[in-house]
Design an enzyme around this catalytic site. Structure first.
Site, PDB file in Angstrom:
ATOM      1  N   LYS A  24       0.844  -1.216   0.000  1.00  0.00           N
ATOM      2  CA  LYS A  24       0.000   0.000   0.000  1.00  0.00           C
ATOM      3  C   LYS A  24       0.866   1.247   0.000  1.00  0.00           C
ATOM      4  O   LYS A  24       0.455   2.319   0.453  1.00  0.00           O
ATOM      5  CB  LYS A  24      -0.942   0.001   1.214  1.00  0.00           C
ATOM      6  CG  LYS A  24      -1.978  -1.117   1.191  1.00  0.00           C
ATOM      7  CD  LYS A  24      -3.026  -0.897   0.108  1.00  0.00           C
ATOM      8  CE  LYS A  24      -4.039  -2.049   0.101  1.00  0.00           C
ATOM      9  NZ  LYS A  24      -4.992  -1.901  -1.029  1.00  0.00           N
ATOM     10  N   ALA A  61       3.139   7.075   0.688  1.00  0.00           N
ATOM     11  CA  ALA A  61       2.041   7.632  -0.131  1.00  0.00           C
ATOM     12  C   ALA A  61       1.091   8.502   0.679  1.00  0.00           C
ATOM     13  O   ALA A  61       0.034   8.884   0.184  1.00  0.00           O
ATOM     14  CB  ALA A  61       1.274   6.497  -0.795  1.00  0.00           C
ATOM     15  N   GLY A 108       0.738  13.174   3.267  1.00  0.00           N
ATOM     16  CA  GLY A 108       1.203  12.961   4.642  1.00  0.00           C
ATOM     17  C   GLY A 108       2.616  12.406   4.710  1.00  0.00           C
ATOM     18  O   GLY A 108       3.292  12.542   5.740  1.00  0.00           O
ATOM     19  N   GLU A 111       4.585  15.402   4.850  1.00  0.00           N
ATOM     20  CA  GLU A 111       4.414  16.001   6.183  1.00  0.00           C
ATOM     21  C   GLU A 111       5.302  15.279   7.202  1.00  0.00           C
ATOM     22  O   GLU A 111       5.944  15.903   8.054  1.00  0.00           O
ATOM     23  CB  GLU A 111       2.942  15.926   6.602  1.00  0.00           C
ATOM     24  CG  GLU A 111       2.042  16.763   5.704  1.00  0.00           C
ATOM     25  CD  GLU A 111       0.609  16.826   6.211  1.00  0.00           C
ATOM     26  OE1 GLU A 111       0.309  17.735   6.988  1.00  0.00           O
ATOM     27  OE2 GLU A 111      -0.207  15.952   5.822  1.00  0.00           O
ATOM     28  N   GLU A 131      -3.300  16.436  -1.842  1.00  0.00           N
ATOM     29  CA  GLU A 131      -4.503  16.815  -1.085  1.00  0.00           C
ATOM     30  C   GLU A 131      -5.362  17.780  -1.887  1.00  0.00           C
ATOM     31  O   GLU A 131      -6.594  17.693  -1.882  1.00  0.00           O
ATOM     32  CB  GLU A 131      -4.119  17.492   0.244  1.00  0.00           C
ATOM     33  CG  GLU A 131      -3.556  16.572   1.303  1.00  0.00           C
ATOM     34  CD  GLU A 131      -2.040  16.423   1.229  1.00  0.00           C
ATOM     35  OE1 GLU A 131      -1.464  16.696   0.151  1.00  0.00           O
ATOM     36  OE2 GLU A 131      -1.442  16.022   2.229  1.00  0.00           O
ATOM     37  N   ARG A 134      -7.471  15.996  -4.173  1.00  0.00           N
ATOM     38  CA  ARG A 134      -8.396  15.042  -3.536  1.00  0.00           C
ATOM     39  C   ARG A 134      -9.519  15.777  -2.784  1.00  0.00           C
ATOM     40  O   ARG A 134     -10.322  15.166  -2.090  1.00  0.00           O
ATOM     41  CB  ARG A 134      -7.670  14.146  -2.529  1.00  0.00           C
ATOM     42  CG  ARG A 134      -6.440  13.457  -3.062  1.00  0.00           C
ATOM     43  CD  ARG A 134      -6.658  12.020  -3.443  1.00  0.00           C
ATOM     44  NE  ARG A 134      -5.411  11.441  -3.937  1.00  0.00           N
ATOM     45  CZ  ARG A 134      -5.079  11.324  -5.225  1.00  0.00           C
ATOM     46  NH1 ARG A 134      -5.912  11.692  -6.164  1.00  0.00           N
ATOM     47  NH2 ARG A 134      -3.909  10.815  -5.568  1.00  0.00           N
ATOM     48  N   GLY A 139      -3.119  17.858   6.970  1.00  0.00           N
ATOM     49  CA  GLY A 139      -3.615  17.768   8.347  1.00  0.00           C
ATOM     50  C   GLY A 139      -2.583  17.216   9.312  1.00  0.00           C
ATOM     51  O   GLY A 139      -2.866  16.992  10.482  1.00  0.00           O
TER      52      GLY A 139
HETATM   53  C1  1HE Z   1      -3.046   3.657  -1.226  1.00  0.00           C
HETATM   54  C2  1HE Z   1      -2.475   4.943  -1.107  1.00  0.00           C
HETATM   55  C3  1HE Z   1      -3.014   5.812  -0.121  1.00  0.00           C
HETATM   56  C4  1HE Z   1      -1.461   3.894  -2.691  1.00  0.00           C
HETATM   57  N1  1HE Z   1      -4.032   5.353   0.654  1.00  0.00           N
HETATM   58  N2  1HE Z   1      -4.049   3.259  -0.444  1.00  0.00           N
HETATM   59  N3  1HE Z   1      -1.989  10.371  -0.935  1.00  0.00           N
HETATM   60  C5  1HE Z   1      -2.227  10.343  -2.244  1.00  0.00           C
HETATM   61  O1  1HE Z   1      -3.156  10.915  -2.749  1.00  0.00           O
HETATM   62  C6  1HE Z   1      -1.270   9.520  -3.059  1.00  0.00           C
HETATM   63  C7  1HE Z   1      -1.989   8.308  -3.585  1.00  0.00           C
HETATM   64  N4  1HE Z   1      -1.079   7.343  -4.163  1.00  0.00           N
HETATM   65  C8  1HE Z   1      -0.499   7.500  -5.387  1.00  0.00           C
HETATM   66  O2  1HE Z   1      -0.585   8.533  -6.022  1.00  0.00           O
HETATM   67  C9  1HE Z   1       0.280   6.338  -5.904  1.00  0.00           C
HETATM   68  O3  1HE Z   1      -0.203   5.169  -5.271  1.00  0.00           O
HETATM   69  C10 1HE Z   1       1.819   6.425  -5.669  1.00  0.00           C
HETATM   70  C11 1HE Z   1       2.407   7.518  -6.590  1.00  0.00           C
HETATM   71  C12 1HE Z   1       2.157   6.734  -4.229  1.00  0.00           C
HETATM   72  C13 1HE Z   1       2.464   5.068  -6.006  1.00  0.00           C
HETATM   73  O4  1HE Z   1       2.080   4.640  -7.304  1.00  0.00           O
HETATM   74  P1  1HE Z   1       2.238   3.108  -7.718  1.00  0.00           P
HETATM   75  O5  1HE Z   1       1.862   3.012  -9.171  1.00  0.00           O
HETATM   76  O6  1HE Z   1       3.589   2.627  -7.317  1.00  0.00           O
HETATM   77  O7  1HE Z   1       1.203   2.287  -6.789  1.00  0.00           O
HETATM   78  P2  1HE Z   1      -0.388   2.131  -6.960  1.00  0.00           P
HETATM   79  O8  1HE Z   1      -0.672   1.046  -7.947  1.00  0.00           O
HETATM   80  O9  1HE Z   1      -1.049   3.434  -7.197  1.00  0.00           O
HETATM   81  O10 1HE Z   1      -0.832   1.674  -5.484  1.00  0.00           O
HETATM   82  C14 1HE Z   1      -0.578   0.363  -5.014  1.00  0.00           C
HETATM   83  C15 1HE Z   1      -1.629   0.065  -3.963  1.00  0.00           C
HETATM   84  O11 1HE Z   1      -1.475   0.970  -2.880  1.00  0.00           O
HETATM   85  C16 1HE Z   1      -3.037   0.275  -4.482  1.00  0.00           C
HETATM   86  O12 1HE Z   1      -3.880  -0.636  -3.815  1.00  0.00           O
HETATM   87  P3  1HE Z   1      -4.339  -2.015  -4.509  1.00  0.00           P
HETATM   88  O13 1HE Z   1      -5.174  -2.685  -3.453  1.00  0.00           O
HETATM   89  O14 1HE Z   1      -5.085  -1.592  -5.738  1.00  0.00           O
HETATM   90  O15 1HE Z   1      -3.081  -2.761  -4.827  1.00  0.00           O
HETATM   91  C17 1HE Z   1      -3.355   1.686  -4.025  1.00  0.00           C
HETATM   92  O16 1HE Z   1      -4.757   1.908  -3.873  1.00  0.00           O
HETATM   93  C18 1HE Z   1      -2.685   1.695  -2.655  1.00  0.00           C
HETATM   94  N5  1HE Z   1      -2.388   3.041  -2.221  1.00  0.00           N
HETATM   95  N6  1HE Z   1      -1.491   5.054  -2.029  1.00  0.00           N
HETATM   96  C19 1HE Z   1      -4.522   4.116   0.472  1.00  0.00           C
HETATM   97  N7  1HE Z   1      -2.519   7.026   0.079  1.00  0.00           N
HETATM   98  C20 1HE Z   1      -2.687  13.936   7.802  1.00  0.00           C
HETATM   99  S1  1HE Z   1      -3.513  14.335   6.435  1.00  0.00           S
HETATM  100  C21 1HE Z   1      -2.564  13.787   5.090  1.00  0.00           C
HETATM  101  C22 1HE Z   1      -3.379  13.919   3.844  1.00  0.00           C
HETATM  102  C23 1HE Z   1      -2.835  13.079   2.738  1.00  0.00           C
HETATM  103  O17 1HE Z   1      -1.815  12.449   2.843  1.00  0.00           O
HETATM  104  S2  1HE Z   1      -3.767  13.079   1.334  1.00  0.00           S
HETATM  105  C24 1HE Z   1      -2.709  12.399   0.124  1.00  0.00           C
HETATM  106  C25 1HE Z   1      -2.868  10.919   0.040  1.00  0.00           C
END
Ligand code: 1HE
Length: 257
Positions: A24, A61, A108, A111, A131, A134, A139
């Site tokens: 993940k 991530a 995060g 962060e 964020e 999204r 946070g």
């Molecule tokens: C996740 C998460 C996640 C991956 N929460 N499950 N963060 C984001 O918006 C970033 C979201 N993630 C991505 O943009 C990409 O996953 C990555 C660039 C980090 C990596 O890409 P990649 O191609 O290596 O992996 P993937 O195929 O996108 O993800 C693999 C798995 O991880 C997949 O799940 P699967 O069950 O389909 O295999 C994804 O859903 C899962 N996954 N990132 C949950 N973040 C205190 S407040 C903070 C606020 C925030 O951080 S918001 C930003 C969140």
């Protein structure tokens, strides 16, 4: 609180903390954030510095988005405050923390990296604050810490436009202090941690606990706090023995970079 997704080991006097949820992309659910907090609160007494890294292709991530689903405003407030408490343990914990970054350092994850004292990035690193796209906000303390690294204007741009910084540009603007070839961030972070571990503990304490507070004080108060901290640090027996060693020609000189 122990957690299967957080791996911990001591390497000599260096604590190595590894986010270990590669499937993940080391996304941070509540349990993992609380485990990180607890780990930092319960470091072995011999730890002198720590390295924080991530397993797999990416450092982190960010928030585990699958946990975001049904939170109301009050729950959202408490959730953010929980992150604040955990990341405060990183910034104001017992030892300096060196982050070893690679791949995604996003949301995060950025962060978390921002709460560390030194960031070492390899060439695969990229930084983003998704964020904005999204429909949420930072946070985990990012609104406070990230502008202090790169300025509010750059952070605003990252969140408004989804701008992604690569490793070179990240180092240029101050997201990381070190840039190393791909695959070498952990070794460099460990090397730096070993160097940091040799400092007098009170010097490290002053850098972690006094410097960021002084930086936020009005100059007049900052000068005064600095004087107090300087007096405390230099009165320690370790400071006296280190200065004596230099004056007797027994300690390393500063060498030209
Ligand atoms: C996740 C998460 C996640 C991956 N929460 N499950 N963060 C984001 O918006 C970033 C979201 N993630 C991505 O943009 C990409 O996953 C990555 C660039 C980090 C990596 O890409 P990649 O191609 O290596 O992996 P993937 O195929 O996108 O993800 C693999 C798995 O991880 C997949 O799940 P699967 O069950 O389909 O295999 C994804 O859903 C899962 N996954 N990132 C949950 N973040 C205190 S407040 C903070 C606020 C925030 O951080 S918001 C930003 C969140």
């Amino acid at each position: 609180m122990t957690n299967k997704d957080l791996h911990f080991e001591m390497r000599g006097d260096i604590a190595v903390i590894r986010l270990s949820r590669p499937a993940k992309r080391n996304a941070l659910g509540d349990a993992l954030i609380l485990a990180l907090r607890d780990q930092l609160e319960n470091l072995p007494g011999e730890a002198r510095a720590a390295v924080l890294c991530g397993e797999g292709e990416h450092f982190c991530a960010g928030l585990d988005l699958s946990e975001l689903k049904e939170r109301d405003a009050g729950q959202g407030l408490h959730h953010s405050r929980m992150w604040h408490a955990a990341l405060e343990r990183v910034q104001y914990g017992p030892v300096p923390v060196i982050a070893a970054l690679h791949g995604a350092v996003v949301g995060g994850g950025l962060e978390l990296a921002s709460a560390c004292h030194i960031r070492v990035a390899d060439e695969s690193t990229f930084y983003a604050l998704p964020e904005g796209s999204r429909g949420i906000f930072v946070g985990g303390g990012g609104a406070v810490r990230i502008p202090r690294l790169i300025g509010a204007a750059r952070m605003t741009d990252m969140m408004l436009t989804g701008r992604v910084y690569n490793a070179q540009d990240g180092e240029r603007i101050g997201l990381a202090q070190y840039l190393v070839p791909q695959g070498e961030a952990f070794d460099k972070a460990l090397e730096l941690a070993q160097r940091v571990a040799q400092n007098a503990p009170l010097t490290n304490y002053a850098l972690m606990h006094a410097l960021p507070r002084i930086a936020e004080q009005p100059a007049d108060q900052g000068f005064f706090t600095e004087a107090l901290m300087a007096a405390v640090a230099q009165s320690a027996p370790e400071a006296k023995s280190r200065v004596k060693a230099f004056l007797e020609g027994k300690a390393a000189k500063v060498k030209k970079a």
